[in-house]
Write an enzyme that holds these catalytic residues in place. Structure first.
Site, PDB file in Angstrom:
ATOM      1  CB  THR A  48     -21.895  30.801  37.242  1.00 33.18           C
ATOM      2  OG1 THR A  48     -21.574  31.635  38.386  1.00 33.18           O
ATOM      3  CG2 THR A  48     -20.631  30.228  36.651  1.00 33.18           C
ATOM      4  CG  ASP A  49     -28.186  32.176  38.961  1.00 35.40           C
ATOM      5  OD1 ASP A  49     -27.929  33.194  39.644  1.00 35.40           O
ATOM      6  OD2 ASP A  49     -29.348  31.805  38.758  1.00 35.40           O
ATOM      7  CD1 TRP A  50     -25.743  32.766  45.430  1.00 38.14           C
ATOM      8  CD2 TRP A  50     -25.693  34.947  44.939  1.00 38.14           C
ATOM      9  NE1 TRP A  50     -25.387  33.437  46.569  1.00 38.14           N
ATOM     10  CE2 TRP A  50     -25.360  34.783  46.294  1.00 38.14           C
ATOM     11  CE3 TRP A  50     -25.727  36.239  44.401  1.00 38.14           C
ATOM     12  CZ2 TRP A  50     -25.067  35.859  47.129  1.00 38.14           C
ATOM     13  CZ3 TRP A  50     -25.437  37.307  45.240  1.00 38.14           C
ATOM     14  CH2 TRP A  50     -25.106  37.108  46.580  1.00 38.14           C
ATOM     15  CG  ASP A  51     -21.882  29.338  45.596  1.00 36.99           C
ATOM     16  OD1 ASP A  51     -20.778  29.131  45.057  1.00 36.99           O
ATOM     17  OD2 ASP A  51     -22.211  28.790  46.678  1.00 36.99           O
ATOM     18  CG  ASN A  52     -24.617  28.374  38.711  1.00 26.58           C
ATOM     19  OD1 ASN A  52     -25.379  28.933  39.480  1.00 26.58           O
ATOM     20  ND2 ASN A  52     -24.904  28.174  37.447  1.00 26.58           N
TER      21      ASN A  52
END
Ligand code: BGC
Length: 726
Positions: A262-266
């Site tokens: 995932t991207d950062w804290d999706n």
């Protein structure tokens, strides 16, 4: 006897199977976590069995790897970093032009080389994975992250992305200098409403499949090992929860062999920002079910996932599948066999070495686009004895290197790299480059002229004085890191601070005015187009940018770049990409602005000129499985050698769904001596004439297609013919 997973004689698949059978649920879920390695890493290794850290640099990676090797199973950590145009968070590393810059070269080979060098520098510092290439399309310049893209065209983005993937990953992941590439942000990030980062995309699945998936597919076909899920939602569904995109298309249809991060804290975003999940546990459930394998920077994921499996909401097989993908990738990279440890002795002699700098110089040369050149202003003539170099970007390391070098500025409490820690002496600014090239023969005087932000901070009077005493002015303006990047969307694309005032004052001196733009994205600069004698678009040209710009200014290099993103005349004209759809009512389009962009996709001048003639198609009628050879003669009609980028566009004249008025489907870079003519042949498989129909199938519809070849996407630069598909 040695366990199977520790024995390199077995295949990655066999070793993974053996290792998985020894792991507890907690250990498997730990592998699915990726955390910022600057936050309590020992806890994450020892108590959470972490699979990956990001943002770790220097000796720390080796220290953490050593700790991991002493855990129960000794599973190595995979370290990720945003090395997107060079290993930019590592002081002294080679920094190339931004992706948008190098895209102007239309040269897959240079992108491959840039990626291979980056891989080498990354691996020597103990890291294994870069979050690059960015395959978002830059179609609305208000979006902060346009500098990270290859521009607005899906075909070109796919080809350039594939070249980077090959450069990063080498022939195979086990090669000594291979690192993992990561195609991001999957998918259509950048297309959010109003250029507002990570919000909502109002596009239908047909559009996603027509325009945004193809470049990712090209990267997948090139073997890209990892993909990053984008933040935003499409038609109400966060990409993180989109099973069709992740499992059905990427994993099943395209056969992804690596894993999805995932991207950062999706996962946190889905709950906290997008409000698509009432709590973190539901968010984790959605993410796992949709097919995300590794969760970046969501610490709560660990407990949530354990609970979800224990209560039966998530089947353990789904955890096994994610973990298997991550472990197999680690085995393929050779991490279990200690093939990727930090080698600082080697690193010292290789990182930022002369050969790498030469590649940075070459890529900067090829990134530069000549947008205007009148009155014989460039190259700088022998008669020029004194040059006034003026402007806030003439001597500014940050503006020149661009985003993802010093680090995300919106985290002032934990910058990746302080300005003062950066070896700025390795960066040749535009002023440095001009001075060096001018030598003793030409005097170079400099004034910053004004501040990029505070309009009251200016010395326009002083700059004008220098201009008056000089034979010509080189004004270096644009934008800077704080006006680009994540969480830096803009509602205006005008020059900031007193830059416009400064330029007008310089123009009033009557001296020849060459403008060099150092910027992360197209700016609305109609005044410059009308008033400067010459314009050089240098983007964020990286550490060797000064030498490259000087080489173009003084005519050592004949510029050949072509912009890959259209420049709007004003911000309201956005989006102004060339591959628009037909049907806009009325000939005037917006009644208050010229319908054409300020500068169009594919446009770029040279110090020589080219003539196109004799367009020929190998056939006038063809079946849907065929291939057309498009041929054209290109002549260098000027007096110096040059490289031209020949572009091929198509248009499906009548179709069951509306299709773009033009679509790039091929290009060729050719070098011609003065007076030389070359016949250029570009292959056009009929499959490239396909569209996505209303049933979401990719089909070629029989009928007539326009074939257009020339030097840019503008009608006036194209020669046309028609082929019939039967
Ligand atoms: C960005 C990604 C980046 C990640 C890790 C995110 O905020 O959107 O592009 O790779 O941070 O730094």
């Amino acid at each position: 006897m040695k366990e199977i997973y520790k024995n390199p004689a077995y295949s990655p698949e066999e070793r993974t199977k053996d290792l998985l059978s020894r792991m507890t649920l907690e250990e498997k879920i730990g592998q699915m976590c990726q955390i910022d390695g600057r936050e309590n890493p020992e806890f994450w290794i020892n108590e959470r069995h972490i699979g990956s850290f990001l943002h770790v640099r220097g000796k720390e990676a080796q220290r953490l790897q050593d700790i991991a090797s002493k855990t129960r199973l000794g599973i190595p950590i995979i370290f990720g970093i945003d090395a997107i145009h060079g290993h930019g968070f590592y002081s002294g590393a080679t920094v190339f032009p931004s992706q948008l810059g190098v895209a102007s070269s239309w040269n897959p080979d240079i992108l491959k080389e840039m990626a291979a060098i980056t891989a080498k520098e990354v691996i020597l510092t103990g890291l294994h994975w870069t979050f690059s290439p960015v395959i978002c399309l830059g179609r609305d310049a208000r979006w902060g992250r346009v500098d990270e893209t290859f521009g607005e065209d899906p075909y070109l983005a796919g080809i350039l992305a594939a070249a980077m993937v090959k450069g990063y990953q080498g022939e195979k992941l086990s090669d000594p200098y291979s690192i993992l590439a990561c195609a991001k942000h999957y998918v259509a990030h950048g297309e959010t409403v109003g250029g507002r980062d990570s919000t909502e995309c109002d596009i239908a699945e047909r559009k996603v499949r027509s325009t945004f998936l193809p470049p990712f597919k090209t990267a997948a076909d090139a073997g890209c090992a990892t993909f990053m899920t984008a933040y935003h939602a499409i038609d109400g569904l966060p990409c993180t929860a989109n099973k069709v995109l992740l499992r059905d298309i990427l994993k099943d249809e395209w056969n992804l062999s690596g894993f999805i991060v995932t991207d950062w804290d999706n996962v946190g975003h889905m709950h906290r920002l997008q409000k698509a999940a009432p709590d973190m546990k539901t968010s984790a459930e959605l993410a796992i079910k949709a097919g995300n394998d590794m969760m970046m920077s969501t610490p709560e994921f660990y407990e949530s996932a354990i609970e979800l499996v224990k209560e039966g909401t998530i089947k353990e097989e789904l955890i096994d599948e994610a973990c298997r993908r991550i472990l197999e990738t680690k085995f393929r990279l050779g991490l279990f066999d200690h093939k990727r440890n930090t080698d600082f002795t080697k690193a010292r002699s290789i990182i930022g070495c002369a050969e790498h700098k030469r590649a940075a110089f070459e890529s900067a040369l090829q990134s530069i686009v000549l947008l205007k050149n009148e009155n014989g202003t460039l190259p700088v003539s022998d008669k020029v004895r004194k040059i006034a170099v003026i402007g806030p970007n003439a001597h500014d390391v940050e503006a020149q290197l661009g985003d993802w070098t010093f680090g995300p500025r919106y985290y002032p409490e934990k910058p990746m790299l302080e300005y003062n820690d950066y070896d700025i002496t390795s960066v040749v600014t535009i002023l440095d480059g001009i001075k060096k090239r001018a030598g003793d023969r030409v005097e170079v005087v400099y004034d910053k002229g004004c501040d990029m932000f505070d309009e009251s901070k200016e010395n326009i009077e002083g700059a004008v004085k220098l201009a008056q005493q000089s034979d010509m002015v080189i004004a270096v303006v644009g934008d800077t890191v704080l006006l680009n990047g994540e969480v830096r969307d803009r509602s205006s694309l005008d020059l900031t601070g007193a830059q416009q005032k400064l330029l007008e004052a310089l123009k009033n001196t009557g001296k020849p005015l060459a403008v060099v733009l150092i910027n992360g994205k197209p700016l609305t600069v109609p005044w410059i187009k009308d008033n400067a004698d010459s314009i050089i678009e240098a983007w964020n040209p990286g550490m060797e940018g000064g030498n490259a710009v000087a080489a173009v200014l003084f005519g050592d290099h004949n510029p050949c770049g072509k912009i890959t993103i259209s420049f709007p005349r004003n911000v309201g004209q956005q989006p102004v990409y060339y591959n628009q759809y037909p049907g806009w009512h009325g000939p005037a389009r917006y009644i208050d602005v010229d319908p054409e962009p300020l500068f169009s996709f594919g446009y770029g001048l040279s110090y020589t000129s080219y003539d196109y003639s004799n367009l020929k198609l190998s056939t006038k009628e063809i079946g849907i499985d065929g291939e057309i050879i498009v041929s054209i003669d290109v002549t260098n009609t000027g007096s110096i050698r040059g490289t031209e980028i020949v572009q091929l566009y198509i248009n499906d004249i009548y179709s069951s769904v509306t299709t773009p008025i033009k679509e790039l489907k091929g290009f060729s870079r050719i070098t011609l001596n003065p007076g030389e003519t070359k016949n250029v042949q570009i292959k056009l498989p009929v499959s490239q004439l396909s569209l996505i129909d209303r049933q979401l199938n990719r089909v070629v519809e029989p009928g007539e297609f326009e074939i257009m070849v020339g030097s840019s996407s503008r009608d006036c630069d194209l020669i046309k013919d028609i082929v019939k598909v039967v």
